[in-house]
Design a protein around this motif. Sequence first.
Motif, PDB file in Angstrom:
ATOM      1  N   ASP A 344      22.609  66.971  49.280  1.00  7.11           N
ATOM      2  CA  ASP A 344      22.029  65.621  49.246  1.00  7.11           C
ATOM      3  C   ASP A 344      21.027  65.394  50.360  1.00  7.11           C
ATOM      4  O   ASP A 344      20.145  64.535  50.245  1.00  7.11           O
ATOM      5  CB  ASP A 344      23.137  64.566  49.311  1.00  7.11           C
ATOM      6  N   VAL A 345      21.171  66.121  51.462  1.00  8.88           N
ATOM      7  CA  VAL A 345      20.171  66.024  52.536  1.00  8.88           C
ATOM      8  C   VAL A 345      18.799  66.396  52.000  1.00  8.88           C
ATOM      9  O   VAL A 345      17.806  65.687  52.206  1.00  8.88           O
ATOM     10  CB  VAL A 345      20.559  66.942  53.718  1.00  8.88           C
ATOM     11  N   TYR A 346      18.719  67.499  51.275  1.00  9.20           N
ATOM     12  CA  TYR A 346      17.440  67.966  50.743  1.00  9.20           C
ATOM     13  C   TYR A 346      16.986  67.107  49.569  1.00  9.20           C
ATOM     14  O   TYR A 346      15.783  66.864  49.397  1.00  9.20           O
ATOM     15  CB  TYR A 346      17.567  69.430  50.330  1.00  9.20           C
ATOM     16  N   TYR A 347      17.942  66.656  48.766  1.00  7.93           N
ATOM     17  CA  TYR A 347      17.587  65.793  47.632  1.00  7.93           C
ATOM     18  C   TYR A 347      16.982  64.482  48.122  1.00  7.93           C
ATOM     19  O   TYR A 347      15.924  64.049  47.644  1.00  7.93           O
ATOM     20  CB  TYR A 347      18.823  65.524  46.781  1.00  7.93           C
ATOM     21  N   ASN A 348      17.642  63.839  49.097  1.00  2.07           N
ATOM     22  CA  ASN A 348      17.107  62.576  49.633  1.00  2.07           C
ATOM     23  C   ASN A 348      15.779  62.797  50.348  1.00  2.07           C
ATOM     24  O   ASN A 348      14.875  61.955  50.266  1.00  2.07           O
ATOM     25  CB  ASN A 348      18.115  61.943  50.592  1.00  2.07           C
ATOM     26  N   LEU A 349      15.666  63.915  51.040  1.00  3.68           N
ATOM     27  CA  LEU A 349      14.407  64.226  51.701  1.00  3.68           C
ATOM     28  C   LEU A 349      13.294  64.408  50.675  1.00  3.68           C
ATOM     29  O   LEU A 349      12.158  63.938  50.879  1.00  3.68           O
ATOM     30  CB  LEU A 349      14.568  65.500  52.544  1.00  3.68           C
ATOM     31  N   GLY A 350      13.620  65.046  49.547  1.00  3.91           N
ATOM     32  CA  GLY A 350      12.636  65.192  48.471  1.00  3.91           C
ATOM     33  C   GLY A 350      12.197  63.850  47.927  1.00  3.91           C
ATOM     34  O   GLY A 350      11.007  63.623  47.669  1.00  3.91           O
ATOM     35  N   ARG A 351      13.140  62.923  47.756  1.00  8.17           N
ATOM     36  CA  ARG A 351      12.796  61.588  47.265  1.00  8.17           C
ATOM     37  C   ARG A 351      11.876  60.856  48.235  1.00  8.17           C
ATOM     38  O   ARG A 351      10.937  60.160  47.825  1.00  8.17           O
ATOM     39  CB  ARG A 351      14.074  60.783  47.046  1.00  8.17           C
ATOM     40  N   LEU A 352      12.142  61.024  49.532  1.00  5.73           N
ATOM     41  CA  LEU A 352      11.299  60.373  50.537  1.00  5.73           C
ATOM     42  C   LEU A 352       9.889  60.964  50.528  1.00  5.73           C
ATOM     43  O   LEU A 352       8.895  60.228  50.613  1.00  5.73           O
ATOM     44  CB  LEU A 352      11.929  60.521  51.925  1.00  5.73           C
ATOM     45  N   TYR A 353       9.790  62.282  50.415  1.00  7.78           N
ATOM     46  CA  TYR A 353       8.473  62.910  50.341  1.00  7.78           C
ATOM     47  C   TYR A 353       7.729  62.469  49.084  1.00  7.78           C
ATOM     48  O   TYR A 353       6.514  62.202  49.128  1.00  7.78           O
ATOM     49  CB  TYR A 353       8.620  64.438  50.329  1.00  7.78           C
ATOM     50  N   GLU A 354       8.449  62.413  47.981  1.00  8.56           N
ATOM     51  CA  GLU A 354       7.828  62.004  46.720  1.00  8.56           C
ATOM     52  C   GLU A 354       7.317  60.568  46.824  1.00  8.56           C
ATOM     53  O   GLU A 354       6.243  60.241  46.310  1.00  8.56           O
ATOM     54  CB  GLU A 354       8.833  62.138  45.582  1.00  8.56           C
ATOM     55  N   LYS A 355       8.078  59.729  47.489  1.00  2.72           N
ATOM     56  CA  LYS A 355       7.671  58.335  47.688  1.00  2.72           C
ATOM     57  C   LYS A 355       6.374  58.249  48.470  1.00  2.72           C
ATOM     58  O   LYS A 355       5.551  57.351  48.259  1.00  2.72           O
ATOM     59  CB  LYS A 355       8.790  57.597  48.426  1.00  2.72           C
ATOM     60  N   ARG A 356       6.163  59.204  49.371  1.00  5.90           N
ATOM     61  CA  ARG A 356       4.934  59.246  50.178  1.00  5.90           C
ATOM     62  C   ARG A 356       3.847  60.100  49.538  1.00  5.90           C
ATOM     63  O   ARG A 356       2.827  60.396  50.169  1.00  5.90           O
ATOM     64  CB  ARG A 356       5.260  59.794  51.571  1.00  5.90           C
ATOM     65  N   SER A 357       4.074  60.548  48.311  1.00  6.14           N
ATOM     66  CA  SER A 357       3.125  61.387  47.555  1.00  6.14           C
ATOM     67  C   SER A 357       2.918  62.749  48.209  1.00  6.14           C
ATOM     68  O   SER A 357       1.888  63.390  47.989  1.00  6.14           O
ATOM     69  CB  SER A 357       1.780  60.662  47.390  1.00  6.14           C
ATOM     70  N   GLN A 358       3.873  63.214  49.007  1.00 11.64           N
ATOM     71  CA  GLN A 358       3.826  64.560  49.568  1.00 11.64           C
ATOM     72  C   GLN A 358       4.585  65.480  48.606  1.00 11.64           C
ATOM     73  O   GLN A 358       5.712  65.895  48.855  1.00 11.64           O
ATOM     74  CB  GLN A 358       4.469  64.569  50.968  1.00 11.64           C
TER      75      GLN A 358
END
Length: 638
Positions: A344-358
């Motif tokens: 979930d650490v990586y999953y949530n980090l992915g969601r945060l990056y996606e939110k920033r269009s990274q």
Amino acid sequence: MHRCLKSVLVLPALAAASLLLTGFTWSFGKDKCASAIELAQKLPATTDELQRSRTETEILSLCSDGAAATYVQGVQAERAGNLDGAIAAYRRALQQEPNLAAANGSLGMLYQHKGLTDDAAVELTKALTSLRIPAYHKALGKVMTERRFYALALYHYGEVLRQAPDDAGAIAGQAEVYAAQGQIDRAMDEYRRALLLVPAHEQASLDLSRLYLQQNQPDKALDTLKKAVTANPRSAPLHLALGDLYDKRGDKQQAEYEWLLGGKKSAAAGTPAAQPGGIARGDQLAALGEIERAAEAYQSVLTEQPDAVIPYERLGTLYFKAGRDGDAITAYREASYRNSLNADVYYNLGRLYEKRSQLDEAIVSYKRAIERKPDHADARLKMADLRLSRGNVPEAIEQYVEFLKLKPESADIHLKLARIFLKNKQPSYAEDSYKAVLKLAPDNLEANRDLASIYRNKGENDKAIALYKKALQLQKDDAETRNALIALYVKEKQYDDLTVLLKQAVEIAPDDPNNHYKLGLIYDFNKDYENAIASYKSAIDLKADHARALNALGRVYMKSGRLSEAREALEAAKNADPNLVEASVLLNNIQDDFNPEPRKLTKKKGKSSKKSTAKKGSRTTKSKAPAKAATKPKKKNQ
């Protein structure tokens, strides 16, 4: 005259059918499934448990395999504590009936409960377009507060209070917004008002005591918490907060007692839970909404153990839930650098990056989440969506397939995969995926329509017709489906079915001239000229300059030998649309039949001039015969 008319007026069947392929509007009578939907829409506002139970039973008996029944299955799963099963059922219900607002609302409430604020906001907003349920407004108010959209949060809490002025939860929600905006006095007034209405209100008591402490009024904070635990003696957060307050005041014995009531182990044991800066202590503070104090607890562990992974994982989650995206990314990165095993650490980090269009960073994070936990369905779905958005179709398909192995009841993903296969010219795989959709959601409009199209292209017209008819039952104003069904009826020469389809269109929308015109065409084609004339006239009555109806009326009049009426109709058609070629052609033929001699003059100029000369020289047939006889002997002598 009749031979000329016949050669001009014969129309091929397919030409007539091609004129039919335009939109209709459908609306049939209410059936049992429609009644079940109406009852389902009333369920969220029903507070009487006996009435709810009766309504649920009635829905299941009316339409056991419809969207309303699927929604009831979700309600019952949620009541039993099976939240994941409830979410799956609500999603299936929306696949069957996208306008089932009750399912949107229930789904949004569960998303909000699970912390999926973005998804919750979408579903709750959809629900509120049809159902003004206070609970939906309250949940959306909470979501908007977490996302720091304070004006929207106050609007939704205000909508709750307009319907239920004594709703303590909405009042406490307003107080939370005021506190976040720095309006402390106003926030405290609202919290006090909420506690007057519901003395056992846990969150209002905790928040008000915290504000008292911020205002350096510890006695009032203590008094607030004592009243709260008296009213709500089983609340662990209240006992823990009261224990903390006693601890700050130096009353260790009373603090230990309250902590024990709150489920906390004795400090004497020296466990992490008892340590002021321990992980467990941070978890407790996080559960109470004490973001800063929880963060300090986690960071205190890092002071002694700089390479520890768990404190960074907890910090990341703490900030993630609080909407502090930058801090969450920093903490999750630190956990990642220390090779966290928590997917979930990586999953949530992915969601945060996606939110920033990274998106590149998001893909890497989702990939690492899948490496840590291969059955992480949500990470696979996110990865699939990103791969698809970037044009990497094979990898997107691979991830969607893996997701469906984990969650095979996801009809919406089966549908998405079917469309991908269809777009990439893999109709056999698309067919299998559409069948999977219809197995889970038989009333899915898109699946019925798209699978019908596949069968139509394969020449399996009977199957295609059955699915198109099902699609029309689901959405009666679906022009695309109706046109396809009309074309198949024409191809299969099912003219009776075609006539029924067109009659229904006229009954549903009698004020649409095109419906009357198209019904006239099928009558015309079947040589039912009286009904054809009546239909064309109905179209013209509704739209006097309907060029095609005027032209068709003129054509039928010609077939019936009513030439003067035909001329009138065709001239009107030509005036309405000067570019309508057929009207001009038919008019020319009427003129020829009224006065055939000028037509012959214009066609055979050479012969007509000879005859004209002969007439000038001789007026009787007797004078012509000798002339012919005189020439024949002369020809022989030569």
